[in-house]
Structures are given as structure tokens and as C-alpha cells.
Design a protein around this motif. Structure first.
Motif, mmCIF file in Angstrom:
data_model
loop_
_atom_site.group_PDB
_atom_site.id
_atom_site.type_symbol
_atom_site.label_atom_id
_atom_site.label_comp_id
_atom_site.label_asym_id
_atom_site.label_seq_id
_atom_site.Cartn_x
_atom_site.Cartn_y
_atom_site.Cartn_z
ATOM 1 N N ILE B 147 -5.042 19.993 -26.103
ATOM 2 C CA ILE B 147 -4.481 20.862 -25.068
ATOM 3 C C ILE B 147 -4.355 20.107 -23.754
ATOM 4 O O ILE B 147 -3.333 20.177 -23.074
ATOM 5 N N SER B 148 -5.397 19.308 -23.392
ATOM 6 C CA SER B 148 -5.265 18.654 -22.088
ATOM 7 C C SER B 148 -4.170 17.602 -22.103
ATOM 8 O O SER B 148 -3.408 17.511 -21.142
ATOM 9 N N ILE B 149 -4.053 16.845 -23.186
ATOM 10 C CA ILE B 149 -2.954 15.865 -23.211
ATOM 11 C C ILE B 149 -1.614 16.598 -23.146
ATOM 12 O O ILE B 149 -0.729 16.250 -22.355
ATOM 13 N N GLY B 150 -1.460 17.647 -23.932
ATOM 14 C CA GLY B 150 -0.202 18.401 -23.923
ATOM 15 C C GLY B 150 0.149 18.898 -22.534
ATOM 16 O O GLY B 150 1.264 18.703 -22.052
ATOM 17 N N ILE B 151 -0.826 19.494 -21.859
ATOM 18 C CA ILE B 151 -0.521 20.098 -20.555
ATOM 19 C C ILE B 151 -0.331 19.038 -19.475
ATOM 20 O O ILE B 151 0.618 19.094 -18.695
ATOM 21 N N SER B 158 7.577 17.257 -16.330
ATOM 22 C CA SER B 158 8.413 18.270 -15.686
ATOM 23 C C SER B 158 8.683 17.908 -14.236
ATOM 24 O O SER B 158 9.809 18.063 -13.757
ATOM 25 N N ILE B 159 7.648 17.412 -13.548
ATOM 26 C CA ILE B 159 7.865 17.050 -12.146
ATOM 27 C C ILE B 159 8.904 15.940 -12.046
ATOM 28 O O ILE B 159 9.873 16.029 -11.284
ATOM 29 N N ILE B 160 8.723 14.894 -12.875
ATOM 30 C CA ILE B 160 9.693 13.788 -12.851
ATOM 31 C C ILE B 160 11.084 14.324 -13.171
ATOM 32 O O ILE B 160 12.065 14.019 -12.492
ATOM 33 N N ALA B 161 11.166 15.168 -14.206
ATOM 34 C CA ALA B 161 12.473 15.654 -14.655
ATOM 35 C C ALA B 161 13.127 16.541 -13.606
ATOM 36 O O ALA B 161 14.330 16.433 -13.353
ATOM 37 N N ILE B 162 12.350 17.399 -12.973
ATOM 38 C CA ILE B 162 12.943 18.324 -12.005
ATOM 39 C C ILE B 162 13.416 17.565 -10.772
ATOM 40 O O ILE B 162 14.537 17.767 -10.298
ATOM 41 N N VAL B 163 12.581 16.649 -10.287
ATOM 42 C CA VAL B 163 13.002 15.890 -9.102
ATOM 43 C C VAL B 163 14.203 15.009 -9.451
ATOM 44 O O VAL B 163 15.270 15.089 -8.824
ATOM 45 N N GLY B 164 14.044 14.184 -10.492
ATOM 46 C CA GLY B 164 15.123 13.258 -10.854
ATOM 47 C C GLY B 164 16.387 13.979 -11.283
ATOM 48 O O GLY B 164 17.486 13.629 -10.862
ATOM 49 N N ALA B 270 7.747 24.472 -22.796
ATOM 50 C CA ALA B 270 6.789 25.128 -23.689
ATOM 51 C C ALA B 270 6.837 24.472 -25.073
ATOM 52 O O ALA B 270 5.795 24.153 -25.660
ATOM 53 N N ILE B 271 8.043 24.242 -25.563
ATOM 54 C CA ILE B 271 8.178 23.595 -26.865
ATOM 55 C C ILE B 271 7.625 22.167 -26.797
ATOM 56 O O ILE B 271 6.967 21.681 -27.718
ATOM 57 N N TYR B 272 7.866 21.536 -25.655
ATOM 58 C CA TYR B 272 7.480 20.139 -25.483
ATOM 59 C C TYR B 272 5.967 19.953 -25.521
ATOM 60 O O TYR B 272 5.476 18.919 -25.962
ATOM 61 N N VAL B 273 5.221 20.957 -25.047
ATOM 62 C CA VAL B 273 3.758 20.861 -25.137
ATOM 63 C C VAL B 273 3.366 20.656 -26.597
ATOM 64 O O VAL B 273 2.569 19.764 -26.927
ATOM 65 N N GLY B 274 3.986 21.443 -27.477
ATOM 66 C CA GLY B 274 3.708 21.302 -28.910
ATOM 67 C C GLY B 274 4.083 19.925 -29.425
ATOM 68 O O GLY B 274 3.328 19.284 -30.176
ATOM 69 N N VAL B 275 5.241 19.452 -28.998
ATOM 70 C CA VAL B 275 5.726 18.144 -29.458
ATOM 71 C C VAL B 275 4.776 17.035 -29.024
ATOM 72 O O VAL B 275 4.446 16.133 -29.802
ATOM 73 N N ILE B 276 4.289 17.115 -27.782
ATOM 74 C CA ILE B 276 3.393 16.082 -27.263
ATOM 75 C C ILE B 276 2.052 16.116 -27.996
ATOM 76 O O ILE B 276 1.487 15.077 -28.343
ATOM 77 N N ILE B 277 1.559 17.341 -28.261
ATOM 78 C CA ILE B 277 0.294 17.453 -28.995
ATOM 79 C C ILE B 277 0.437 16.793 -30.364
ATOM 80 O O ILE B 277 -0.422 16.030 -30.809
ATOM 81 N N ALA B 278 1.555 17.034 -31.011
ATOM 82 C CA ALA B 278 1.812 16.420 -32.315
ATOM 83 C C ALA B 278 1.923 14.911 -32.176
ATOM 84 O O ALA B 278 1.430 14.165 -33.032
ATOM 85 N N ALA B 279 2.543 14.446 -31.080
ATOM 86 C CA ALA B 279 2.705 13.001 -30.887
ATOM 87 C C ALA B 279 1.347 12.329 -30.692
ATOM 88 O O ALA B 279 1.090 11.248 -31.232
ATOM 89 N N GLU B 280 0.467 13.002 -29.925
ATOM 90 C CA GLU B 280 -0.881 12.439 -29.717
ATOM 91 C C GLU B 280 -1.603 12.323 -31.059
ATOM 92 O O GLU B 280 -2.215 11.302 -31.365
#
Lengths: 345, 345
Positions: B147-151, B158-164, B270-280
Motif C-alpha cells: 500500500i505504501s509503495i502504491g500510494i 500524479s504531481i509530475i503528471a499534473i504539473v508537466g 486509482a487504477i494505477y495504484v493497483g498497477v504499481i502494487i503489482a509492479a512492486e
């Protein structure tokens, strides 16, 4: 009150305005392969307290003219003087101040209001940009404005999607008058509305002009609507002004064949009048503004066109009709009322 | 929806269509002042309406709280079982990851070799692993890492994506070209492959290292999404309206563009949190993610692989938790999409 007789200074003077859009090809290395001459050498004056109509069919450059005056698009060349200062040479801060003097009402009331903001925030936004109304007074002032435009003042905390098209346009109008502007550019403010609501909004605009003394630059393609609100009229065709005059001159002593054709297309709300017989049907389509015809731009669709029309571009000047017209063969064989002009005059 | 007032006044308008268009049309040809007639009709239509129905007007004042897009979305989400289920699972997982000690029955690091590879029992709910550690407690503690890696990763991405993305999409031009090309190149680097290459160079890998690598590799997808969303919103009239009002670029981005562009970003995040957890989990499984003695579902699955026949529960429990977590985030994203995307309603 034709332009020549006016002695006061125009509040907005547009001189030789041109706006060409480059046509490019390629993704990374863009190559210009032509230009769209959206607005080509347009000049006009707008006087304090006056309504100036800018009419013409879709794609003739009306909206581009307005957007360029507001510097939403940068002009290719030309000048536009607001109270003597050239808008196109203004610095960032001057431009910001200008935008409390010239405001806009947009065509589409569904797209011009931010769906995530409440009506109160939408109307109050100009104040948070330009100041003028202290924060604590904003709610009251917003409610006053809602009342001015004929909406329930309790609506301040509602969202745009809860309103009908006509009501939304009223919100747009309230936003436009919030900063007490000198000029309001109305970009087809009623063309997206129901016919029943159009008259209401036009009347509201007239009332506002009486109350606040603003000038309107009123852009429209519907000549019947325009007639109610404007004092003077500029008729545009393919980026150029083809006829200019007050409402009486343009509607009852129509000189340019294009204006005549436009006016003949205005429906007459009388079923027995259908045999009027003088509806002018234009042949062909509007030529591409990328490659406009030489000489008079209207000549490809004009029934009066002769060789001279393909040569020099006709200048916008008075050719004996009492108002400027850009045509070598101006004529008065058609008038809006359907009767011969001699009897109406 | 309880916005009857707008509907009612709409009906009131509809009722007058015949009348008003007639009044208005009549005057088109003959050029009579319509002000008196239509203005009266106009004001009475809307103002009168509100006066007549004070009860409705009171109801209006309560409406706004839920009338925004988020309010509507929330009302829809509350009724959606998929959202409720995934939300409950996610909330429980977050609580577990914050207070794992409260849920665990044993100390996950307190292992007894005598208890090696015990089957699930009332003492060891999920059995024990090769070292004799309580498998249930280890699975619970593994939640924290996932959970912590995902979040963490999705927060920074998200910050990088929103700013950029908003800079790129809003300003366009050369800024957009530069950001766009870099993003395109980044976009083609496969996250897992890139993770293997980079992480295999690092000898000590904790949650911070793995998160950082996933942030570095993962921002491109979301940035492209923000950019395209900003581009779509930018074309709206209300953005032009804000510019014409004199609003600064920052103000336009923050107040007008982002609030309207953010919905798809939230869905994909939200979907990406799941994807990152799976990637970890995948990286840890491959031996380049977290290292023992860290507790992670990926590591547990990796170690269970060799005993898949003799002790299948070693694979099943962390695998089920991982699947459930990823699945919940993806379901949550889908539910949000249904609620936030008005086109799917």
C-alpha cells in the motif's frame, strides 16, 4: 447618424486589421503551405453608446475580428485603438486593464460558463481579477447583477448545468457587465438559443445599453435579429467589409449584391407573402479563404460580375448611395421590405 | 435530480414560444419596437415563476451542496455496490497497513525453525513458512509495503503528471514539443524491464529505492493523459472567457482548466495504484525489488514458488491478498469512471 456626420471620437477604431492563419503541414518540422486570410484589411469605428453590427455568413471572419480585437488571437497587421491607445501594442498589464473595459458575451451559453464554478463565482470572477468590489460585498453585488439580468438572486450558489440556455446566457451577460465595461463584444449572443428566448435576450441587451451606456459590437449572421439592436452595420464577406451604413441605409437602400442576397433570405413571417418573387439564390459555395478570388471576392457568385470585378479590389467608398459600399455596380433594386426603395424612402 | 425549478421555468418558457416568436417575427419585416411587448413577457416568465413557487426557491438553497459534479458523482457512487465493496476493501487494507500489529497474531520476525512449513491451523491461520514464521502475520505486514509503495508512487507521479501535463497542454508550442518528445521516449520504456535494469545496479533496496525507480519510470503514461485532457478542456469557451476577462495563465490553469481536466486523472490514478502494487510484487519476485528481511508479498510469492507442490498455501495467501488489492483499486477506478464521466451515464 451615419459615421461621416459624427463629431465625437470613436471609442474603438479598427484600422486595416488583418489576420492570416498559416496553414501548416508536418508534425515536427512544420512547413507553411499557405495562409487563410480570415480577416483582410478591415476598418471600422465604434462610437460611445452605439451598437455596431458585424454581419456575414459563417466563416467570413466576424468572430476572428472580435477575437483579434480582444487579443485572444494576435493580429497579422493593423491597428485597433481603444480610446486612442493601440490595443495591439499594449503591454501585459495594460492589456489586463483593457479587459475590464472591453468584455465579451459568447455564442454558446453551454460552453462559455465553467461547469465547476457556481454562478456566484462565475459572475464575481472579474472582480477577483480586477478588484473594484471588496470581497465582503461581492455576494450582494452578484445578487444585484442577477436581478438586473432577470434571474432569481438566490441562484448564486447553483451550477450552470441547472439552468436553461437562455438563463445561462443571462449569467454570461451578468459576468460581462460586472466590471462596468465601456464596450461589450457580443459574439452571436442569441444564435444558440431558442427563437422564443432570442427576443428576450436581445431586449435584455437593449435595456442594459440604456441603463449602462455601453457600446456593443454585435456579431451575428441573422439580419433580422441584428436590425433590432444595431445603429450601424458592417457587412462582411470572406474577410472583407463589403457594405457599411446605418440601419436604414443597409436595410432599405441596400447597395451591395451580397447584402441584397442576404436580406432576401430573411424569412418574412407572413404565409401570404411567399410570392414576393425577389428571393436571390446565390450560386456556388463561399470560395476558400486560402485562395480568395482576385479583385472583388464576391464576383464568383455575383450575377452582376463583369471583367472589371476581377481586376482591382473595389474600395469601400460612397458611390452615390449615401453610404460606403465595396462594389463597382452598386444597385438598389432590392430592399428588405420587399417594396421598391423609392416608396419606402 | 430535484432541480424542478429550472425545469418549471423551462416549461414556462416553452409555453410562451408560440406567442413570443410570433410577436418577434411580426416585427422583423416591419421594424416596430418590440421592447414593450416582449420585455413584459420576458420578465414575467422568469421572475414571476420564482415568486409563484416560494417553496421551490427554498429547496433551491439546499440543493447546491450536492449539485456539483462531485456531488452528483458521490450520490451515484453511494448507490453502487462495486464502489462500496472496493472502497471497504481499500479502507480496511489502509488501516491494516497503518496498524499491522493490531491485526497480526505473531511477530512476523519471530520465527521458530521447529515450526517450519506447518499447514494452516488455529494457531497459525495461514500456516508457517520455511523459517517457521507465522505466515498470516507476514501477509498482514506485507500489506504495509504494497500500500505504501502504491500510494507514494502514484502521489508523486500524479504531481509530475499534473504539473508537466498542464504546462505542456496549456502552453503548447515549443514547451509542448520538448515535454511531448521526452514523454514519448519515456513512454516506450517498459516499467518492469526498466526496473530490472536500474534496480539490479543498486545493492541495498528499500521501499524508498523501489518507489523512486517506479516514479522515474511511471510518470509518462499519466502525463500524456493529463496533457490530452488539458488540451480538450482548453478548447472550451470558458477558457477563452477567462482570458478575455484578463485572468492570468496560472489562474486559468488552476481555476478553469484543472478542475475540468482532473476527473480522468483521478480515475486512472486509482487504477494505477493497483498497477504499481503489482509492479512492486513483480520486481520483488524477480529478485530486484525489496530484499529480506523486508516483508513483501512479492518476496513471499517468490519464495513460495519452489514449494508450490508441497505447500501451495504459501503461494495462495499472499497471491490472494495481492490480487484482491490490485483488483479493488481497479474496480474503484472503474466505479469512479462511471460516476465522473457524464457520457457514460
Amino acid at each position: 447618424m451615419s459615421s461621416e456626420q459624427r463629431t465625437d471620437e470613436p471609442i474603438l477604431r479598427v484600422v486595416n486589421l488583418k489576420k492570416y492563419f498559416p496553414v501548416t503541414r508536418g508534425i515536427i518540422f512544420k512547413k507553411t503551405i499557405g495562409t487563410v486570410q480570415a480577416v483582410d484589411d478591415v476598418s471600422f469605428d465604434l462610437y460611445p453608446g452605439e451598437s455596431l453590427g458585424l454581419v456575414g455568413e459563417s466563416g467570413c471572419g466576424k468572430t476572428t475580428t472580435a477575437r483579434t480585437i480582444l487579443r485572444l488571437d494576435e493580429p497579422t497587421s493593423g491597428e485597433a485603438y481603444f480610446q486612442g491607445r493601440d490595443i495591439f501594442k499594449m503591454s501585459r498589464s495594460e492589456l489586463r486593464d483593457l479587459r475590464s473595459e472591453i468584455t465579451v458575451i459568447f455564442q454558446d451559453p453551454y460552453a462559455s460558463l465553467n461547469p465547476r464554478m457556481t454562478v456566484g463565482d462565475i459572475i464575481a470572477e472579474p472582480w477577483s481579477i480586477h478588484g473594484g468590489v471588496p470581497r465582503k460585498d461581492r455576494k450582494n453585488k452578484t445578487q444585484e447583477l442577477l436581478e438586473v439580468v432577470g434571474l432569481n438572486p438566490n441562484n448564486v450558489s447553483r451550477y450552470p448545468h441547472q439552468f436553461s440556455g437562455g438563463q445561462r446566457q443571462r449569467i454570461g451577460i451578468a459576468r460581462a457587465i460586472a466590471v462596468d465595461p465601456k464596450i461589450i463584444i457580443c459574439d452571436e449572443p442569441v444564435s444558440a438559443l431558442d427563437v422564443s428566448v432570442q427576443a428576450q435576450v436581445v431586449n435584455l441587451l437593449e435595456d442594459i445599453q440604456k441603463e449602462f451606456g455601453v457600446s456593443y459590437l454585435f456579431i451575428a449572421h441573422d439580419l433580422a435579429i441584428v436590425r433590432h439592436i444595431v445603429d450601424r452595420l458592417e457587412v462582411m464577406y470572406l474577410g472583407k467589409i463589403v457594405e457599411e451604413g446605418d440601419e436604414f441605409q443597409v436595410y432599405d437602400h441596400t447597395a451591395h449584391p451580397y447584402t441584397q442576397a442576404l436580406l432576401s433570405a430573411v424569412p418574412i413571417p407572413d404565409p401570404r407573402a411567399k410570392n414576393r418573387g425577389n428571393r436571390i439564390m446565390l450560386e456556388g459555395d463561399v470560395p476558400s479563404p486560402t485562395n480568395p478570388p482576385s479583385g472583388c471576392r464576391f464576383r464568383t457568385r455575383c450575377w452582376k460580375a463583369q471583367d472589371v470585378c476581377a481586376g482591382e479590389i473595389p474600395v469601400l467608398e460612397d458611390r452615390g448611395q449615401g453610404h460606403p459600399v465595396a462594389c463597382y455596380f452598386p444597385g438598389v433594386e432590392f430592399s428588405a421590405s420587399g417594396a421598391p426603395p423609392t416608396t419606402t424612402a | 435530480m430535484s432541480d424542478d425549478p429550472s425545469k418549471e421555468s423551462q416549461e414556462a418558457n416553452d409555453g410562451t414560444i408560440g406567442d413570443e416568436s410570433h410577436l418577434y417575427a411580426d416585427t422583423v419585416g416591419e421594424h416596430l419596437p418590440v421592447d414593450v411587448v416582449t420585455a413584459a413577457g420576458d420578465e414575467s416568465t422568469e421572475k414571476h415563476q420564482f415568486r409563484q413557487t416560494p417553496g421551490v426557491a427554498v429547496g433551491l438553497d439546499e440543493l447546491p451542496r450536492n449539485a456539483s459534479l462531485w456531488g452528483d458523482a458521490w450520490r451515484q457512487l453511494r448507490r453502487q455496490p462495486i464502489f462500496l465493496i472496493s472502497a471497504v476493501i481499500i479502507v480496511v487494507l489502509i488501516i491494516i497497513s497503518m496498524f499491522p500489529g493490531f491485526f497480526a497474531t505473531h511477530d512476523p520476525h519471530q520465527c521458530n525453525l521447529i515450526d517450519s512449513l506447518l499447514k494452516p491451523s488455529s494457531e497459525h491461520w495461514f500456516g508457517t513458512d520455511l523459517q517457521g514464521c507465522d505466515y498470516y502475520s507476514r501477509t498482514i505486514y506485507g500489506t504495509r509495503v504494497s500500500i505504501s509503495i502504491g500510494i507514494i508512487v502514484v502521489f508523486f507521479v500524479s504531481i509530475i503528471a499534473i504539473v508537466g501535463g498542464s504546462v505542456s497542454g496549456y502552453y503548447g508550442g515549443s514547451v509542448d514539443s520538448i515535454i511531448g518528445r521526452i514523454t514519448d521516449i519515456w513512454f516506450v520504456i517498459p516499467t518492469i524491464l526498466g526496473g530490472i535494469v536500474i534496480l539490479s545496479l543498486v545493492s541495498t533496496r528499500g521501499v524508498g529505492t523501489v518507489s523512486l525507480v517506479l516514479i522515474v519510470l511511471g510518470w509518462a503514461t499519466l502525463l500524456r493523459l493529463v496533457r490530452s485532457s488539458v488540451l480538450a478542456v482548453k478548447a472550451n469557451d470558458y477558457v477563452d472567457a477567462a482570458r478575455a476577462m484578463g485572468a492570468s495563465n496560472t489562474r486559468i490553469i488552476v481555476r478553469h482548466v484543472l478542475p475540468n481536466a482532473i476527473a480522468p486523472v483521478i480515475i486512472v490514478s486509482a487504477i494505477y495504484v493497483g498497477v504499481i502494487i503489482a509492479a512492486e510484487a513483480a520486481l520483488s519476485f524477480l529478485g530486484v525489488g525489496l530484499q529480506l528481511p523486508a516483508i513483501s508479498w512479492g518476496l513471499m510469492i517468490s519464495n513460495a514458488q519452489r514449494r508450490i507442490i508441497t505447500a501451495p498455501y504459501l503461494l495462495v495467501f499472499p497471491g490472494a491478498f495481492l490480487t484482491l488489492t490490485v483488483f479493488s483499486f481497479i474496480l474503484m477506478g472503474d466505479a469512479l469512471r462511471d460516476a465522473l464521466d457524464p457520457k457514460l451515464r
